[in-house]
Design an enzyme around this catalytic site. Structure first.
Site, PDB file in Angstrom:
ATOM      1  N   HIS A 170     -13.832  -4.548  10.821  1.00  0.00           N
ATOM      2  CA  HIS A 170     -13.572  -3.259  11.489  1.00  0.00           C
ATOM      3  C   HIS A 170     -14.855  -2.458  11.667  1.00  0.00           C
ATOM      4  CE1 HIS A 170      -9.364  -2.807   9.421  1.00  0.00           C
ATOM      5  NE2 HIS A 170      -9.547  -4.013   9.891  1.00  0.00           N
ATOM      6  N   TYR A 222      -7.091   7.426  13.487  1.00  0.00           N
ATOM      7  CA  TYR A 222      -6.845   6.219  12.720  1.00  0.00           C
ATOM      8  C   TYR A 222      -8.018   5.255  12.855  1.00  0.00           C
ATOM      9  CZ  TYR A 222      -5.793   1.488  11.911  1.00  0.00           C
ATOM     10  OH  TYR A 222      -5.918   0.217  11.472  1.00  0.00           O
ATOM     11  N   ASP A 249      -7.036  -1.812  17.669  1.00  0.00           N
ATOM     12  CA  ASP A 249      -5.735  -1.566  17.030  1.00  0.00           C
ATOM     13  C   ASP A 249      -5.194  -0.216  17.523  1.00  0.00           C
ATOM     14  OD1 ASP A 249      -3.558  -1.401  15.352  1.00  0.00           O
ATOM     15  OD2 ASP A 249      -4.676  -1.810  13.515  1.00  0.00           O
ATOM     16  N   GLU A 267      -8.182 -11.410   9.836  1.00  0.00           N
ATOM     17  CA  GLU A 267      -8.816 -10.118   9.565  1.00  0.00           C
ATOM     18  C   GLU A 267      -9.456 -10.176   8.181  1.00  0.00           C
ATOM     19  OE1 GLU A 267      -6.021  -6.866   9.298  1.00  0.00           O
ATOM     20  OE2 GLU A 267      -7.562  -5.358   9.651  1.00  0.00           O
ATOM     21  N   HIS A 315      -2.234   0.854  16.506  1.00  0.00           N
ATOM     22  CA  HIS A 315      -1.504   1.323  15.316  1.00  0.00           C
ATOM     23  C   HIS A 315      -0.161   1.983  15.649  1.00  0.00           C
ATOM     24  CE1 HIS A 315      -1.875   2.157  10.885  1.00  0.00           C
ATOM     25  NE2 HIS A 315      -2.537   1.034  11.012  1.00  0.00           N
ATOM     26  N   GLU A 366      -3.798  -4.573  19.415  1.00  0.00           N
ATOM     27  CA  GLU A 366      -2.875  -4.724  18.280  1.00  0.00           C
ATOM     28  C   GLU A 366      -1.857  -3.591  18.224  1.00  0.00           C
ATOM     29  OE1 GLU A 366      -5.128  -5.312  14.724  1.00  0.00           O
ATOM     30  OE2 GLU A 366      -3.556  -4.493  13.443  1.00  0.00           O
ATOM     31  N   ASN A 380       0.807  -1.219   0.000  1.00  0.00           N
ATOM     32  CA  ASN A 380       0.000   0.000   0.000  1.00  0.00           C
ATOM     33  C   ASN A 380       0.846   1.278   0.000  1.00  0.00           C
ATOM     34  OD1 ASN A 380      -2.317   1.503   0.052  1.00  0.00           O
ATOM     35  ND2 ASN A 380      -2.983   0.870   2.104  1.00  0.00           N
ATOM     36  N   ARG A 433       0.707 -11.475  13.198  1.00  0.00           N
ATOM     37  CA  ARG A 433      -0.189 -10.974  12.148  1.00  0.00           C
ATOM     38  C   ARG A 433       0.451 -10.897  10.763  1.00  0.00           C
ATOM     39  NH1 ARG A 433      -4.409  -8.472  12.056  1.00  0.00           N
ATOM     40  NH2 ARG A 433      -3.678  -6.487  11.228  1.00  0.00           N
ATOM     41  N   HIS A 483      -3.045 -10.248   8.936  1.00  0.00           N
ATOM     42  CA  HIS A 483      -3.518  -8.979   8.387  1.00  0.00           C
ATOM     43  C   HIS A 483      -4.388  -9.264   7.167  1.00  0.00           C
ATOM     44  CE1 HIS A 483      -2.079  -4.864   6.571  1.00  0.00           C
ATOM     45  NE2 HIS A 483      -3.224  -4.730   7.220  1.00  0.00           N
ATOM     46  N   TRP A 536       1.973   6.770  12.094  1.00  0.00           N
ATOM     47  CA  TRP A 536       0.564   6.764  11.719  1.00  0.00           C
ATOM     48  C   TRP A 536      -0.084   5.478  12.169  1.00  0.00           C
ATOM     49  CZ3 TRP A 536      -1.868   3.543   7.904  1.00  0.00           C
ATOM     50  CH2 TRP A 536      -3.280   3.710   7.899  1.00  0.00           C
ATOM     51  N   ASP A 560      -6.374  -3.442   1.492  1.00  0.00           N
ATOM     52  CA  ASP A 560      -5.226  -3.255   0.598  1.00  0.00           C
ATOM     53  C   ASP A 560      -4.515  -4.583   0.312  1.00  0.00           C
ATOM     54  OD1 ASP A 560      -4.743  -2.377   3.477  1.00  0.00           O
ATOM     55  OD2 ASP A 560      -2.678  -2.726   2.843  1.00  0.00           O
ATOM     56  N   GLU A 613       1.715  -6.925  11.232  1.00  0.00           N
ATOM     57  CA  GLU A 613       1.295  -6.577   9.868  1.00  0.00           C
ATOM     58  C   GLU A 613       2.424  -5.891   9.083  1.00  0.00           C
ATOM     59  OE1 GLU A 613      -2.149  -4.132  11.051  1.00  0.00           O
ATOM     60  OE2 GLU A 613      -1.187  -2.460  10.054  1.00  0.00           O
ATOM     61  N   ARG A 662     -13.472  -5.601  15.444  1.00  0.00           N
ATOM     62  CA  ARG A 662     -12.492  -4.611  15.877  1.00  0.00           C
ATOM     63  C   ARG A 662     -13.213  -3.279  16.012  1.00  0.00           C
ATOM     64  NH1 ARG A 662      -7.490  -1.966  12.452  1.00  0.00           N
ATOM     65  NH2 ARG A 662      -9.122  -0.490  11.941  1.00  0.00           N
TER      66      ARG A 662
END
Ligand code: EZ4
Ligand code: CO
Length: 402
Positions: free
Chosen positions: A122, A159, A210, A339, A212, A236, A37, A283, A312, A402, A316, A262, A147
């Protein structure tokens, strides 16, 4: 069975996907996902400029040897670009092997270890109320594991908050979206979200969350502890896993299960996490960690440390990857959860597939190989469009994960 040709297909049916198609002398072909991605063309070039010329004339049946040839032969080992490219070749060769032996991939991986694959989706909202509604929608759609992400009071964006129900797409055309972050605001808010979700939905649904990669280890420890009463399925990526040892500190403080991987590309990126039992779920995905061949190694290492898989599977990762993942999930002993985010109708039309979702569980189907195809004519109608994942800054402007 000689490889006679291979091509890289880049298309954008709603989002960018890179697909490798490997052709053999007897007409059987295989597909592999190579989507990274926001950096798609780097993998496309790695494949078409460097790897495809090496594949022509090779025996498509020699999956393990080809994997080692591309990994060791590159000299510059590991990294997301290299490992996504190798993953695409590897998946395509497994697809070919399945088709040529007339068996679905999971049968070649030892057969089914379970009847179905548990997946999670999600749910997200701009605030607690909207997130409660989104979780309810997912439950109604049959999901047993959900999630939950929510906007945080005082922050303009967060996020994981999706675009419309059932779709989540963080990448944006042309320039990276900007987001803002405050660990303080997040830490104060997040227990109230899960307190509310448990109150609303009771103890049964699996709830995941998550972080992130945004907290320090001690902050992550605090959040893990504060979420213990709501018994999450997992928390996560609480802190970046570049430094695997950081998870020792988190682990000392909380019983909230942890999931990482991921952004890991190889077994060496998660070796300490697994061998010190610092996480509960690994993951790594077929596409980003060297294909079925390397993912098996990671899962086999994880099995002896009682770490389960939780690959994961955001949008994407293409349907080709999702298909391969489901065969893997069905067969590997230490599977935990998968996921799964629905692709758009445009994407599903480009990639017709045998896998199915029903009542919160999935199955890869019985088609030989991976069971996912590509409609090249349709794919050609959706040319590549440059897109970037968001960047994230703290409230004072400092760049953050991010
Ligand atoms: O941000 O797939 O758990 N899922 C995630 C994803 C990732 C994207 C990155 O491309 O964290 O949504
Ligand atoms: Co994640």
């Amino acid at each position: 069975m000689k490889i006679v040709d291979a091509k890289v297909i880049v298309c954008c049916p709603g989002r960018n996907f890179v697909t490798l198609k490997v052709m053999t002398e007897d007409g059987v072909y295989g597909l592999g996902d190579a989507t990274l991605n926001g950096r798609e063309l780097a993998v496309a070039s790695y494949l078409s400029d460097h790897v495809v010329p090496l594949l022509i004339g090779r025996d498509a049946r020699r999956i393990e040897d080809t994997w080692q040839y591309l990994y060791k032969g590159a000299y510059w080992q590991r990294g997301p670009v290299t490992m996504s490219a190798i993953a695409a070749v590897d998946a395509a060769l497994w697809d070919i092997k399945g088709k040529s032996l007339n068996a679905p991939l999971y049968q070649l991986l030892g057969g089914a270890s379970r009847e179905t694959v548990l997946v999670y989706g999600h749910a997200s909202g701009v605030g607690i109320e909207e997130t409660v509604q989104a979780v309810a929608q997912y439950q109604k759609a049959g999901y047993k594991a959900i999630r939950a992400q929510s906007g945080i009071p005082g922050l303009p964006s967060t996020y994981g908050v999706g675009r419309g129900s059932f779709y989540y797409e963080p990448a944006e055309k042309n320039a990276p979206p900007q987001s803002r972050w405050s660990s303080e605001a997040y830490m104060n808010f997040i227990p109230t979200l899960f307190a509310r979700l448990r109150k609303e939905f009771g103890p049964e649904p699996h709830l995941l969350h998550d972080v992130h990669h945004r907290l320090t280890p001690i902050e992550a420890a605090r959040v893990g502890k504060s979420l213990e009463p709501y018994h999450l399925f997992w928390m996560e990526d609480p802190t970046p896993a570049e430094l695997q040892e950081s998870f020792r500190l988190i682990r000392r403080h909380t019983t909230t299960p942890l999931a990482v991987g991921e952004v890991c590309n190889s077994i060496f990126d998660c070796q300490t996490l697994i061998q010190e039992q610092l996480i509960d779920y690994i993951r790594t995905a077929v596409v980003h960690s060297g294909g079925i061949t390397h993912l098996r190694r990671i899962a086999n290492l994880a099995e002896i440390y009682q770490v389960r898989t939780g690959s994961h599977g955001a949008t994407d990762l293409s349907p080709v990857c999702m298909g391969a993942a489901l065969h893997f999930d069905l067969s590997v002993h230490n599977f935990g959860i998968q996921e799964y985010m629905k692709h758009t109708d445009e994407t599903n039309a480009v990639f017709p597939h045998a896998y199915q979702f029903e009542h919160g569980i999935m199955h890869p189907g019985e088609k030989p190989g991976i069971g996912v195809d590509i409609n090249e004519e349709l794919a050609a109608k959706y040319p590549y469009q440059r897109a970037y994942l968001p960047v994230n800054r703290r409230l004072d402007g400092t760049m953050h994960n991010w």
